[in-house]
Write a protein that holds these residues in place. Structure first.
Motif, PDB file in Angstrom:
ATOM      1  N   GLN A  26       0.828  -1.196   0.000  1.00  0.00           N
ATOM      2  CA  GLN A  26       0.000   0.000   0.000  1.00  0.00           C
ATOM      3  C   GLN A  26       0.869   1.255   0.000  1.00  0.00           C
ATOM      4  N   GLN A  27       1.899   1.256   0.826  1.00  0.00           N
ATOM      5  CA  GLN A  27       2.791   2.411   0.889  1.00  0.00           C
ATOM      6  C   GLN A  27       3.576   2.582  -0.411  1.00  0.00           C
ATOM      7  N   LEU A  32       4.326   5.486  -5.458  1.00  0.00           N
ATOM      8  CA  LEU A  32       4.429   5.437  -6.915  1.00  0.00           C
ATOM      9  C   LEU A  32       3.518   6.478  -7.563  1.00  0.00           C
ATOM     10  N   LEU A  33       2.316   6.640  -7.043  1.00  0.00           N
ATOM     11  CA  LEU A  33       1.406   7.666  -7.562  1.00  0.00           C
ATOM     12  C   LEU A  33       2.010   9.059  -7.389  1.00  0.00           C
ATOM     13  N   PRO A  57      -5.447 -12.958  -2.887  1.00  0.00           N
ATOM     14  CA  PRO A  57      -6.491 -12.657  -1.899  1.00  0.00           C
ATOM     15  C   PRO A  57      -7.230 -11.377  -2.278  1.00  0.00           C
ATOM     16  N   SER A  58      -8.369 -11.184  -1.689  1.00  0.00           N
ATOM     17  CA  SER A  58      -9.207 -10.039  -2.048  1.00  0.00           C
ATOM     18  C   SER A  58      -8.501  -8.713  -1.793  1.00  0.00           C
ATOM     19  N   TYR A  59      -7.716  -8.628  -0.698  1.00  0.00           N
ATOM     20  CA  TYR A  59      -7.063  -7.349  -0.418  1.00  0.00           C
ATOM     21  C   TYR A  59      -6.038  -6.997  -1.488  1.00  0.00           C
ATOM     22  N   ALA A  60      -5.407  -8.018  -2.117  1.00  0.00           N
ATOM     23  CA  ALA A  60      -4.442  -7.758  -3.186  1.00  0.00           C
ATOM     24  C   ALA A  60      -5.145  -7.196  -4.418  1.00  0.00           C
ATOM     25  N   ARG A  61      -6.318  -7.732  -4.720  1.00  0.00           N
ATOM     26  CA  ARG A  61      -7.090  -7.211  -5.852  1.00  0.00           C
ATOM     27  C   ARG A  61      -7.562  -5.790  -5.562  1.00  0.00           C
ATOM     28  N   PHE A  67      -5.266   1.394  -6.921  1.00  0.00           N
ATOM     29  CA  PHE A  67      -4.154   2.091  -7.573  1.00  0.00           C
ATOM     30  C   PHE A  67      -4.601   2.657  -8.914  1.00  0.00           C
ATOM     31  N   ILE A  68      -5.325   1.856  -9.673  1.00  0.00           N
ATOM     32  CA  ILE A  68      -5.813   2.310 -10.980  1.00  0.00           C
ATOM     33  C   ILE A  68      -6.744   3.510 -10.817  1.00  0.00           C
TER      34      ILE A  68
END
Length: 414
Positions: A26-27, A32-33, A57-61, A67-68
């Motif tokens: 997440q960080q 990156l943004l 896992p759902s949190y990765a998706r 991010f998008i």
């Protein structure tokens, strides 16, 4: 100036021993943004292994989707290219929807021109770059297998097929430019092992029994080739335009001494202008310590007790100590320090033969146990050695799947 960020091997959803990497990822994505906004980047290219497993896992998706969404106000084209860890089905779930969010997802080798060639525009709407996003190439994508072929013949045939695929794409890129009267730089991607690069223990072989590595000389004459799969940032065979950006966070303890970075790639007019590594901050303190019990205790006592630190300990003492793990846990009790790995320093072969050492399961990873079982067998022929490599890869994949199944979908640490 047309600016591109090249990154790869995010491995969202990675299960690192007993911990997930959600906070780190997440960080990293937030950072990156900020870089995209600061540098006014025109395009982001992720060269494979967006996720760590085919069943993230759902949190990765959610990290991926958020991010998008976060990039929508930055006027930056996003290009996600599948790696060997990525599931075609998972990436295809939102592929068509994401096209409306200035995001291109290339999940597999495709004959569709709109997937094989992307013509990107700058802020003024002027064409600035041609991208040929090549995902991880599976042998079935580019050739037909024959049961009569030897291992060497299959290896050669696959290498030639990948080379021909790249050559076909560069020719299509040139034809596109000729048809529109353009002269633009060409960026290609790849997710494979190139010859002459340095790997780490967290990189899994992807062409077991067939292709050992792809020669740099077999890549086409593109202006920049953005590669993924190898976690160490590096040029390929001294070519400044053929690069691995490396993983943005350490994916194993042996990556701690490697600087983590992304590549800021700048094109001017019709050619490559510069490639500048941008250092990624450290989002989770990790250390690898080595010594006997007294030395390790002294090293641990010297650490900041209030800072979250993940440790890998290598014990040089060879005496059998049944309470080894408990001793170390007592050293870090009531601190933010966590011990994730304890190993024994490997003795010289002669010492091992002279002094049988009994290890406990607490000191071994599942792969260590599996390798010790394989060591009891006699494998001499080349085909049998190739079979060992395949078995190790399959075992590693099963291990990862089992770890993932045991991990909660939520964001809390297990």
């Amino acid at each position: 100036m047309f600016k591109v960020i090249h990154t790869s091997d995010w491995h969202l959803g990675q299960h690192f021993y007993t911990r997930h990497r959600k906070n780190e990822h997440q960080q990293f994505l937030d950072w990156l943004l900020q870089v995209i906004a600061r540098e006014q980047v025109n395009a982001l290219v992720v060269a494979g292994d967006i996720f760590d497993t085919s069943t993230p896992p759902s949190y990765a998706r959610e990290l991926y989707n958020q991010f998008i969404i976060g990039a929508q106000d930055l006027n930056c084209t996003l290009i996600f290219v599948a790696g060997n860890h990525d599931s075609v089905a998972v990436l295809n779930e939102s592929k068509d929807l994401l096209k409306h969010l200035n995001t291109h997802v290339i999940s597999q080798v495709s004959e569709k021109t709109e997937d094989a060639l992307l013509l990107l525009q700058d802020d003024s709407g002027t064409p600035g770059l041609v991208v040929t996003p090549v995902p991880f190439i599976r042998p079935r994508d580019v050739l037909l297998s024959s049961a009569a072929q030897s291992g060497l013949e299959k290896r050669h045939q696959l290498g030639e097929a990948i080379k021909a695929h790249y050559q076909q794409l560069i020719e299509q890129a040139r034809q596109l430019q000729q048809a529109q009267g353009l002269t633009l730089p060409v960026l290609m991607t790849g997710h494979l092992s190139a010859l002459g690069v340095s790997q780490t223990e967290s990189v899994r072989d992807i062409y077991i029994g067939s292709l050992d590595g792809f020669p740099a000389s077999d890549f086409p004459n593109a202006d920049y080739i953005a590669l993924g799969h190898i976690h160490k940032a590096q040029q390929v065979a001294g070519n400044a335009h053929i690069c691995y950006s490396g993983a943005p966070i350490p994916l194993s303890f042996d990556e701690l001494n490697q600087p983590k970075s992304i590549n800021l790639v700048c094109f001017e007019k019709d050619k490559l202008h510069s490639v500048e590594p941008v250092a990624v901050p450290c989002f989770q303190a990790m250390k690898k310590l080595k010594g006997n019990l007294n030395e390790l205790e002294a090293q641990i006592s010297g650490l900041d007790k209030e800072t979250s630190i993940w440790l890998s300990l290598e014990v040089t003492e060879q005496d059998f100590l049944s309470d080894l793990q408990q001793r170390f846990q007592q050293m870090t009790e009531n601190t933010a320090i966590e011990i994730l790995q304890i190993t024994r320093a490997r003795k010289h072969r002669r010492e091992v033969l002279a002094d049988d050492y009994v290890e406990t399961l607490n000191e071994l990873t599942p792969m260590d146990v599996f390798e010790r079982r394989l060591a009891l067998e006699a494998f001499s022929e080349q085909d049998e050695k190739a079979r060992i490599a395949r078995l190790k890869t399959l075992f590693s994949q099963i291990e990862t799947t089992l770890e993932q199944d045991s991990e909660p979908d939520g964001g809390s640490a297990p």
